[in-house]
Design a protein around this motif. Structure first.
Motif, PDB file in Angstrom:
ATOM      1  N   UNK A  27       0.828  -1.210   0.000  1.00 15.74           N
ATOM      2  CA  UNK A  27       0.000   0.000   0.000  1.00 15.74           C
ATOM      3  C   UNK A  27       0.865   1.264   0.000  1.00 15.74           C
ATOM      4  N   UNK A  28       2.030   1.203   0.634  1.00 11.90           N
ATOM      5  CA  UNK A  28       2.952   2.338   0.579  1.00 11.90           C
ATOM      6  C   UNK A  28       3.466   2.525  -0.846  1.00 11.90           C
ATOM      7  N   UNK A  29       3.789   1.426  -1.497  1.00 11.97           N
ATOM      8  CA  UNK A  29       4.269   1.487  -2.887  1.00 11.97           C
ATOM      9  C   UNK A  29       3.202   2.090  -3.792  1.00 11.97           C
ATOM     10  N   UNK A  30       1.953   1.693  -3.589  1.00  9.80           N
ATOM     11  CA  UNK A  30       0.856   2.215  -4.405  1.00  9.80           C
ATOM     12  C   UNK A  30       0.617   3.697  -4.159  1.00  9.80           C
ATOM     13  N   UNK A  31       1.047   4.216  -3.024  1.00  7.76           N
ATOM     14  CA  UNK A  31       0.775   5.601  -2.677  1.00  7.76           C
ATOM     15  C   UNK A  31       1.703   6.593  -3.369  1.00  7.76           C
ATOM     16  N   UNK A  32       2.743   6.118  -4.020  1.00  2.00           N
ATOM     17  CA  UNK A  32       3.668   7.020  -4.707  1.00  2.00           C
ATOM     18  C   UNK A  32       3.115   7.334  -6.098  1.00  2.00           C
ATOM     19  N   UNK A  33       2.634   8.537  -6.330  1.00  2.00           N
ATOM     20  CA  UNK A  33       1.987   8.861  -7.611  1.00  2.00           C
ATOM     21  C   UNK A  33       2.857   8.537  -8.815  1.00  2.00           C
ATOM     22  N   UNK A  34       2.288   7.804  -9.747  1.00  2.00           N
ATOM     23  CA  UNK A  34       2.948   7.509 -10.999  1.00  2.00           C
ATOM     24  C   UNK A  34       3.865   6.299 -11.001  1.00  2.00           C
ATOM     25  N   UNK A  35       4.327   5.854  -9.837  1.00  2.00           N
ATOM     26  CA  UNK A  35       5.321   4.781  -9.783  1.00  2.00           C
ATOM     27  C   UNK A  35       4.705   3.442 -10.187  1.00  2.00           C
ATOM     28  N   UNK A  36       3.643   3.030  -9.503  1.00  2.00           N
ATOM     29  CA  UNK A  36       2.997   1.758  -9.845  1.00  2.00           C
ATOM     30  C   UNK A  36       2.367   1.823 -11.232  1.00  2.00           C
ATOM     31  N   UNK A  37       1.860   2.991 -11.610  1.00  2.00           N
ATOM     32  CA  UNK A  37       1.295   3.128 -12.958  1.00  2.00           C
ATOM     33  C   UNK A  37       2.339   2.779 -14.020  1.00  2.00           C
ATOM     34  N   UNK A  38       3.518   3.336 -13.870  1.00  2.00           N
ATOM     35  CA  UNK A  38       4.560   3.085 -14.874  1.00  2.00           C
ATOM     36  C   UNK A  38       4.919   1.601 -14.931  1.00  2.00           C
ATOM     37  N   UNK A  39       5.022   0.980 -13.772  1.00  2.00           N
ATOM     38  CA  UNK A  39       5.367  -0.442 -13.752  1.00  2.00           C
ATOM     39  C   UNK A  39       4.268  -1.288 -14.375  1.00  2.00           C
ATOM     40  N   UNK A  40       3.023  -1.063 -13.975  1.00  2.00           N
ATOM     41  CA  UNK A  40       1.915  -1.909 -14.409  1.00  2.00           C
ATOM     42  C   UNK A  40       1.556  -1.703 -15.883  1.00  2.00           C
ATOM     43  N   UNK A  41       1.706  -0.470 -16.372  1.00  2.00           N
ATOM     44  CA  UNK A  41       1.280  -0.172 -17.736  1.00  2.00           C
ATOM     45  C   UNK A  41       2.350  -0.473 -18.776  1.00  2.00           C
TER      46      UNK A  41
ATOM     47  N   UNK B 198       7.157  -4.893  -0.624  1.00  2.00           N
ATOM     48  CA  UNK B 198       7.864  -4.556  -1.863  1.00  2.00           C
ATOM     49  C   UNK B 198       9.233  -4.006  -1.474  1.00  2.00           C
ATOM     50  N   UNK B 199      10.286  -4.626  -2.001  1.00  2.00           N
ATOM     51  CA  UNK B 199      11.641  -4.198  -1.664  1.00  2.00           C
ATOM     52  C   UNK B 199      11.918  -2.796  -2.200  1.00  2.00           C
ATOM     53  N   UNK B 200      12.629  -2.013  -1.416  1.00  2.00           N
ATOM     54  CA  UNK B 200      12.982  -0.657  -1.834  1.00  2.00           C
ATOM     55  C   UNK B 200      13.768  -0.696  -3.148  1.00  2.00           C
ATOM     56  N   UNK B 201      13.409   0.179  -4.061  1.00  2.00           N
ATOM     57  CA  UNK B 201      14.094   0.258  -5.337  1.00  2.00           C
ATOM     58  C   UNK B 201      13.640  -0.769  -6.348  1.00  2.00           C
ATOM     59  N   UNK B 202      12.671  -1.580  -5.973  1.00  2.00           N
ATOM     60  CA  UNK B 202      12.148  -2.583  -6.895  1.00  2.00           C
ATOM     61  C   UNK B 202      10.645  -2.367  -7.075  1.00  2.00           C
ATOM     62  N   UNK B 203      10.051  -3.131  -7.991  1.00  2.00           N
ATOM     63  CA  UNK B 203       8.620  -3.028  -8.221  1.00  2.00           C
ATOM     64  C   UNK B 203       7.876  -4.198  -7.617  1.00  2.00           C
ATOM     65  N   UNK B 204       6.577  -4.068  -7.562  1.00  2.00           N
ATOM     66  CA  UNK B 204       5.749  -5.151  -7.028  1.00  2.00           C
ATOM     67  C   UNK B 204       5.854  -6.400  -7.882  1.00  2.00           C
ATOM     68  N   UNK B 205       5.992  -6.235  -9.187  1.00  2.00           N
ATOM     69  CA  UNK B 205       6.010  -7.385 -10.085  1.00  2.00           C
ATOM     70  C   UNK B 205       7.339  -8.129 -10.069  1.00  2.00           C
ATOM     71  N   UNK B 206       8.392  -7.516  -9.524  1.00  2.00           N
ATOM     72  CA  UNK B 206       9.717  -8.128  -9.589  1.00  2.00           C
ATOM     73  C   UNK B 206       9.778  -9.474  -8.875  1.00  2.00           C
ATOM     74  N   UNK B 207       8.940  -9.660  -7.856  1.00  2.00           N
ATOM     75  CA  UNK B 207       8.981 -10.902  -7.085  1.00  2.00           C
ATOM     76  C   UNK B 207       7.919 -11.911  -7.527  1.00  2.00           C
TER      77      UNK B 207
ATOM     78  N   UNK C 209      -2.502 -14.682 -11.159  1.00  2.00           N
ATOM     79  CA  UNK C 209      -2.006 -15.997 -10.757  1.00  2.00           C
ATOM     80  C   UNK C 209      -1.528 -15.990  -9.309  1.00  2.00           C
ATOM     81  N   UNK C 210      -0.730 -14.998  -8.932  1.00  2.00           N
ATOM     82  CA  UNK C 210      -0.105 -14.996  -7.611  1.00  2.00           C
ATOM     83  C   UNK C 210      -1.117 -14.919  -6.475  1.00  2.00           C
ATOM     84  N   UNK C 211      -2.246 -14.292  -6.713  1.00  2.00           N
ATOM     85  CA  UNK C 211      -3.272 -14.178  -5.672  1.00  2.00           C
ATOM     86  C   UNK C 211      -4.323 -15.273  -5.762  1.00  2.00           C
ATOM     87  N   UNK C 212      -4.184 -16.176  -6.727  1.00  2.00           N
ATOM     88  CA  UNK C 212      -5.188 -17.231  -6.899  1.00  2.00           C
ATOM     89  C   UNK C 212      -4.820 -18.476  -6.110  1.00  2.00           C
TER      90      UNK C 212
END
Length: 325
Positions: A150-164, A197-206, A176-179
């Motif tokens: 939730x902290x990672x999601x709170x940074x404007x634009x960061x998760x958007x760039x990764x997910x899009x 989420x590790x600092x300096x990495x994205x949610x999808x990295x793991x 898959x990971x949540x199923x």
């Protein structure tokens, strides 16, 4: 199979895109993140056949619905206002509200706040719980090396760039990971998209990107979700997380107020939320704040996307509940 009708409805100052099917008592179906109204594709025809009017909106910020520019316009109260107006647009006095993931949290609070409009509630995955003693930004963990998602999601634009960057890969990884197919939640090797989420990495990295889709998700269904997020982006859905502290402040008005309408709670045996410390106690304590809880059931083998993963079990439980009230 009869296809749901798709239409746009002007409610609460915005336009919602809805899928609807059937005639009878109104049932609203509220999806979570990252989903759309298509998450309820199995429930719409089942509820219609059972004699109900099933309506699944793309919530504000999602799919083909409007997405306000101001991130502050995505509080739970804003969404509940949309749903109250949606009931009125259907020409109904009230509705049963059903939700999964974020939609479950919204459904609980809608029933808590407006029992005159939401005469019963069914929640998938997320239990009803009292307001936390401190705001979420202080409650959720954050260390020198990692932070809760939730902290990672709170940074404007960061998760958007990764997910899009690659919407197809993003959704395949998170779905898959949540199923339930990812594995049992007590196994440390089971991936969890809703953890640290590790600092300096994205949610999808793991998260692994599966070569084959889970059995519950067809290529055509995935494509519908992918095309929707390619069009809308992820900003709207992420803005819900950016209002967690504001929601906490607004929820003070409901402190100590129970959910006084009939309720149903379903959770997948492998739901990611069950890995959160103390979740068992929260679920067991629900009858204290939901005194008319009719049933609470665990669906074997299923994960977080319960209505998609176990539609037969969910449909039966929902229809039995609806007929019982």
């Amino acid at each position: 199979m009869i296809r749901p009708e798709a239409r746009d409805v002007n409610v609460n100052g915005i336009r919602l895109h809805v899928a609807a099917l059937g005639e009878g008592p109104l049932v609203l179906l509220c999806h979570g993140f990252p989903e759309t109204s298509h998450a309820w594709r199995h429930q719409l025809p089942a509820l219609a056949q059972a004699g109900f009017r099933a309506v699944a909106p793309d919530l504000r910020g999602y799919g083909a619905s409007d997405s306000p520019a101001d991130a502050a316009a995505f509080t739970t109260m804003d969404v509940i206002g949309d749903l109250v107006a949606l009931v009125e647009s259907e020409g109904a006095d009230d509705a049963v509200i059903v939700g999964g993931d974020w939609g479950a949290n919204i459904a609980w609070q809608a029933a808590q706040l407006r029992p005159d409009r939401f005469r019963a509630v069914a929640a998938l995955g997320v239990p009803m719980m009292r307001r936390a003693p401190v705001m979420p930004s202080r409650l959720f963990p954050k260390t020198e090396s990692a932070a809760f998602y939730t902290h990672y999601f709170n940074e404007p634009g960061v998760a958007e760039r990764e997910f899009e960057r690659d919407v197809n890969a993003t959704l395949r990884a998170i779905y898959f990971a949540a199923s339930g197919e990812a594995g049992p939640r007590n196994d440390p090797s089971t991936p969890n998209p809703f953890g640290m989420v590790a600092n300096g990495r994205g949610l999808l990295d793991s998260l692994p990107i599966p070569e084959t889709l889970p059995a519950w998700l067809t290529p055509s269904d995935l494509d519908i979700f992918v095309q929707s997020y390619r069009s809308s982006g992820f900003r709207g859905g992420l803005n819900y997380y950016r209002n967690l502290d504001r929601n906490w402040a607004l929820q003070a008005a409901l402190d100590s107020k129970n959910v006084d309408v009939p309720a149903l709670y379903l959770v997948g045996e492998r739901d990611t939320g069950l890995a959160i410390p103390g979740m068992d106690q929260i679920i067991n304590a629900m009858p204290d704040i939901v005194p008319r809880l009719r049933a609470a059931a665990v669906i074997p083998g299923a994960g977080h996307w319960l209505q998609q993963e176990a539609p037969g079990e969910v449909n039966k439980a929902l229809i039995d509940f609806l007929r019982g009230i």
